[in-house]
Scaffold this active site. Structure first.
Site, PDB file in Angstrom:
ATOM      1  N   GLU A 111       0.846  -1.273   0.098  1.00  0.00           N
ATOM      2  CA  GLU A 111       0.031  -0.050   0.114  1.00  0.00           C
ATOM      3  C   GLU A 111       0.995   1.256  -0.037  1.00  0.00           C
ATOM      4  O   GLU A 111       1.955   1.196   0.897  1.00  0.00           O
ATOM      5  CB  GLU A 111      -0.896   0.100   1.286  1.00  0.00           C
ATOM      6  CG  GLU A 111      -1.984   1.359   1.196  1.00  0.00           C
ATOM      7  CD  GLU A 111      -2.683   1.280   2.531  1.00  0.00           C
ATOM      8  OE1 GLU A 111      -3.659   2.136   2.636  1.00  0.00           O
ATOM      9  OE2 GLU A 111      -2.599   0.456   3.334  1.00  0.00           O
ATOM     10  N   LYS A 118       4.472   0.080  10.795  1.00  0.00           N
ATOM     11  CA  LYS A 118       4.352   1.355  10.069  1.00  0.00           C
ATOM     12  C   LYS A 118       3.830   2.572  10.860  1.00  0.00           C
ATOM     13  O   LYS A 118       4.355   3.597  10.614  1.00  0.00           O
ATOM     14  CB  LYS A 118       3.498   1.149   8.732  1.00  0.00           C
ATOM     15  CG  LYS A 118       3.265   2.370   7.789  1.00  0.00           C
ATOM     16  CD  LYS A 118       2.661   1.813   6.618  1.00  0.00           C
ATOM     17  CE  LYS A 118       3.248   0.881   5.762  1.00  0.00           C
ATOM     18  NZ  LYS A 118       2.647   0.463   4.625  1.00  0.00           N
ATOM     19  N   ARG A 156       6.037 -13.343   9.528  1.00  0.00           N
ATOM     20  CA  ARG A 156       6.623 -11.998   9.076  1.00  0.00           C
ATOM     21  C   ARG A 156       8.065 -11.816   9.767  1.00  0.00           C
ATOM     22  O   ARG A 156       8.328 -12.778  10.700  1.00  0.00           O
ATOM     23  CB  ARG A 156       5.824 -10.908   9.614  1.00  0.00           C
ATOM     24  CG  ARG A 156       5.690 -10.903  11.044  1.00  0.00           C
ATOM     25  CD  ARG A 156       4.669  -9.688  11.405  1.00  0.00           C
ATOM     26  NE  ARG A 156       5.462  -8.381  11.061  1.00  0.00           N
ATOM     27  CZ  ARG A 156       4.570  -7.184  10.857  1.00  0.00           C
ATOM     28  NH1 ARG A 156       3.413  -7.187  11.444  1.00  0.00           N
ATOM     29  NH2 ARG A 156       4.875  -6.065  10.574  1.00  0.00           N
TER      30      ARG A 156
END
Length: 558
Positions: free
Chosen positions: A36, A277, A267
């Site tokens: 994104e 983020k 992850r």
């Protein structure tokens, strides 16, 4: 079909792909990296990039770069360009396969109407708080919305009015009609469209309703013919909706089979960094760092300025592999991969980081000569370079003491050392200022002791010091970077900002051999004895490079 790289470590994802290809499910694999564009890529993204592009490469397939730009309020063209730059920097290319979720908005809207007509979606007019209350909990089922029984015709009319911009933000949402009693909360009639009067970076003001990510992403995968949609474990609970949506759209004739398969892996979790983020944005916006590309940041833009290498990232990704289990990897493992690559590829140079003057009293005033140093000790084909030698040199301050401890083989009164690539000298004393600080060291040299000459072997000394000629040195700004956080798990005990390392950067002026004055931006070197450094890509100027420390010669973190 190309055979997979036999050097690549086997893992459960490769096993799935092997089985699919063997069964004839796919003729060619197709993966994707779908960021994104609402921030800069970080180290966790690097693992995903290496995995998705690496699988496509090893199996002779294709990997798409796709921007999942479904949230116009948080996305910017700056981030799009930074992501493209970062993926290219890591060494991967997508050819003609660059896509945007926003390019599919028309198809997504068309599919939403099909779901409404089939009784599989409805317009809900509850407030966000009412929806939250009716959603239920992990132990209690949700409750049907009072608007869930609207007819397909009513829902279609309302949805078209939403599209036409007749309602304010939050007035309605479109929800999938699945099961409000499902034990998986993600299947309790998830929202798939919301009203948002916002300008989009790619589509402008063409839309005032936008699809939710969980609705858009599987459709994008299917339209692009993705075979294996690889994502991190936090999306595992979303997989049932991913499959529900694609199966129903296929049944309605909107999509062709075979449908993409979502596969989750653990992850990346590294010590001494944050990869959230939200936290990275906070570090930037509150100016705890100098921006997204601050060399202390775990972003790819920061890594590039730090002097880390794409090869080191790829080596790290291969080393840690992929699994279904979360684990915390020591940052030193990543640094070791970078160090291995830099050791193989970085030319050697000399820099004195804490300069102290060394005066050779018996060296003729005004005389100078050349010494010769290898550009890389393991790469003789790289040749040697000339290093000027003169009466006054710079040495490291720690290389002299008046009162040596046991085992100290460097300069002290009466001791002999070799000046690396140069002569053997014998220390005769030092000069001090009024406060008693040593400001210069004095010695005599032995003219027949020069390295590479016949007489050099006659001198046996234990100390070997690096140096630069004071007359020829380049005074360079050097930034000594360390880890941004002093704790292995920042924020585990309190606010993560309290764990910021106050000594994560130190600015010094170093004395460098003259060849370093011509260093080009992003050129990497090993400074002998000190580690690996890079000419900063932002602040360096022709003839005036600024150097950042990438990593030490060994792991010195305490």
């Amino acid at each position: 079909m190309a055979e997979p790289d036999t050097k690549a470590a086997s893992n459960f994802i490769r096993n799935i792909i092997d089985a699919d290809l063997k069964a004839g499910k796919h003729a060619r694999i197709r993966t994707r990296f779908p960021p994104e564009p609402n921030g800069y890529l970080h180290f966790g993204h690097a693992k995903s990039i290496c995995l998705n592009f690496g699988l496509a490469r090893d199996y002779g397939g294709v990997c798409h770069l796709r921007f999942d730009d479904t949230n116009p309020e948080k996305e910017e063209q700056e981030y799009v360009e930074a992501i493209i730059d970062a993926v290219h920097w890591l060494g991967f290319d997508w050819g003609d396969h660059l896509y945007y979720a926003s390019n599919y908005f028309g198809k997504m809207y068309e599919f939403a109407e099909k779901l409404i007509e089939a009784g599989l979606a409805y317009v809900d007019s509850q407030t966000a708080e009412e929806m939250r209350i009716h959603r239920g909990t992990l132990t209690e089922p949700g409750k049907d919305s009072p608007y869930r029984s609207r007819s397909p015709a009513e829902n279609l009319a309302l949805f078209r009015r939403m599209r036409a911009g007749e309602f304010p933000d939050g007035a309605h949402v479109l929800r999938a009609k699945i099961d409000m009693a499902s034990p998986n909360i993600n299947l309790r009639d998830p929202a798939i469209y919301r009203i948002k009067h916002a300008t989009h970076h790619n589509t402008g003001d063409a839309w005032c309703i936008y699809p939710m990510y969980t609705y858009a992403h599987p459709i994008e995968d299917a339209l692009e013919g993705i075979t294996h949609s690889i994502c991190t474990l936090e999306f595992e609970d979303q997989r049932p909706f991913y499959d529900w949506l694609l199966e129903n759209l296929a049944e309605l004739g909107c999509l062709r089979r075979p449908l993409p398969q979502q596969i989750e892996f653990a992850r990346l979790n590294l010590t001494h960094v944050v990869l959230s983020k939200r936290k990275l944005i906070q570090l930037v916006e509150e100016k705890h760092v100098a921006g997204w590309d601050d060399p202390r940041m775990p972003t790819l833009a920061g890594a590039r300025r730090r002097g880390y290498t794409p090869e080191g990232f790829r080596r790290f990704a291969d080393m840690i592999g992929v699994s279904k289990s979360d684990s915390l990897i020591d940052y030193g493992v990543f640094e070791a991969c970078q160090r291995e690559v830099l050791n193989e590829t970085a030319p050697r140079r000399i820099a004195v980081l804490d300069p102290l003057k060394l005066v050779i009293d018996n060296y003729p005033a005004g005389q100078e000569e050349e010494c010769f140093a290898p550009n890389h000790p393991q790469r003789p084909e790289w040749g040697k370079r000339a290093v000027p030698f003169s009466k006054e040199l710079w040495i490291e301050r720690e290389d002299f003491t008046e009162h040596p401890p046991k085992g100290y083989f460097r300069l002290f009164p009466g001791n002999r050392v070799r000046l690396r690539y140069g002569f053997v000298v014998e220390c005769t004393g030092c000069d001090k200022d009024a406060a008693g600080n040593v400001v210069a060291v004095h010695c005599n040299y032995f003219p027949d002791s020069k390295s590479g000459t016949a007489g050099a072997d006659a001198y046996k000394v234990k100390g070997n010091l690096h140096w630069v000629s004071a007359r020829h040195a380049y005074a360079a700004q050097v930034r000594l970077y360390d880890r941004l956080f002093k704790e292995p798990n920042p924020g585990a005990e309190h606010d993560f900002l309290e764990d910021i390392n106050p000594d994560s950067v130190k600015l010094i002026t170093a004395q460098c051999e003259p060849a370093l004055k011509d260093a080009q931006a992003e050129e990497r070197f090993q400074f002998e004895r000190h580690g690996y450094f890079v000419a900063d890509r932002v602040d360096s100027r022709p003839g005036a490079p600024v150097f950042n420390r990438s990593v030490g010669l060994k792991d010195t973190w305490k």
